[in-house]
Scaffold this motif. Sequence first.
Motif, PDB file in Angstrom:
ATOM      1  N   SER A 179     -42.843   2.903  28.727  1.00 58.33           N
ATOM      2  CA  SER A 179     -44.149   3.569  28.646  1.00 58.33           C
ATOM      3  C   SER A 179     -45.120   2.768  27.778  1.00 58.33           C
ATOM      4  O   SER A 179     -46.321   2.786  28.022  1.00 58.33           O
ATOM      5  N   SER A 212     -46.327   0.023  30.221  1.00 56.58           N
ATOM      6  CA  SER A 212     -47.185   0.508  31.299  1.00 56.58           C
ATOM      7  C   SER A 212     -48.386   1.304  30.784  1.00 56.58           C
ATOM      8  O   SER A 212     -49.306   1.591  31.553  1.00 56.58           O
ATOM      9  N   ARG A 213     -48.347   1.667  29.505  1.00 51.90           N
ATOM     10  CA  ARG A 213     -49.376   2.502  28.885  1.00 51.90           C
ATOM     11  C   ARG A 213     -49.497   3.866  29.562  1.00 51.90           C
ATOM     12  O   ARG A 213     -50.558   4.477  29.579  1.00 51.90           O
ATOM     13  N   GLN A 214     -48.377   4.320  30.124  1.00 54.84           N
ATOM     14  CA  GLN A 214     -48.316   5.644  30.736  1.00 54.84           C
ATOM     15  C   GLN A 214     -47.024   6.308  30.298  1.00 54.84           C
ATOM     16  O   GLN A 214     -45.946   5.739  30.447  1.00 54.84           O
ATOM     17  N   THR A 215     -47.135   7.517  29.759  1.00 58.18           N
ATOM     18  CA  THR A 215     -45.941   8.219  29.296  1.00 58.18           C
ATOM     19  C   THR A 215     -45.437   9.237  30.296  1.00 58.18           C
ATOM     20  O   THR A 215     -44.286   9.638  30.240  1.00 58.18           O
ATOM     21  N   GLY A 216     -46.305   9.680  31.192  1.00 57.29           N
ATOM     22  CA  GLY A 216     -45.916  10.743  32.107  1.00 57.29           C
ATOM     23  C   GLY A 216     -45.913  12.107  31.436  1.00 57.29           C
ATOM     24  O   GLY A 216     -45.445  13.080  31.995  1.00 57.29           O
TER      25      GLY A 216
END
Length: 185
Positions: free
Chosen positions: A50, A53-57
């Motif tokens: 994460s 990708s700079r996305q944690t969900g």
Amino acid sequence: MADIAKLAGVSESTVSRALKDSPLIAATTRERIRRLAEEAGYAVNPVASSLRSRQTGVITVAVPLVHERETHPVDPFMMTMLAHLAEALSDRGADFDGVMAASDVIAISATRALSESGRRVPQDVSIVGFDDILLAEHAHPPLTTLRQELAQGAITLADTVIAAIRGENPQLTTLAPSLIVRASA
């Protein structure tokens, strides 16, 4: 990941894509890389992934705890709205699987609202409160919560205030809460 890439004879980015089941990598290569990773005991680190990708969900909903506001966080309207939000997120493919509430009262209210909307705790949504009030262990299901040591906090605060009054330089103290695991999470 570099070790797996070396074993497979591919680049690290190919290993990364294969472990994420990317269709850009041939199915046979993905399977070979997965098998090598499993044999080596390699697991994808979700935190590192994460960060990259700079996305944690993770979807976070912040509810204001300002008591001067008209809508109090334990207001049935607010809890019903949160339950409908959870349902709407689920309907759109978001995995709404947990609530970390700012207090046990909010957590217990969220449990009721989710139940009324057809969601089961903890099977569908895990809930964790904060405070470990007496009602927490009697909630349905019993509430997992973070316990604050209030008596110790009061003693520490009194000692700090008295030290400051005496002109001493009081030491700052942090009291860590304890996780009380029950059936809601």
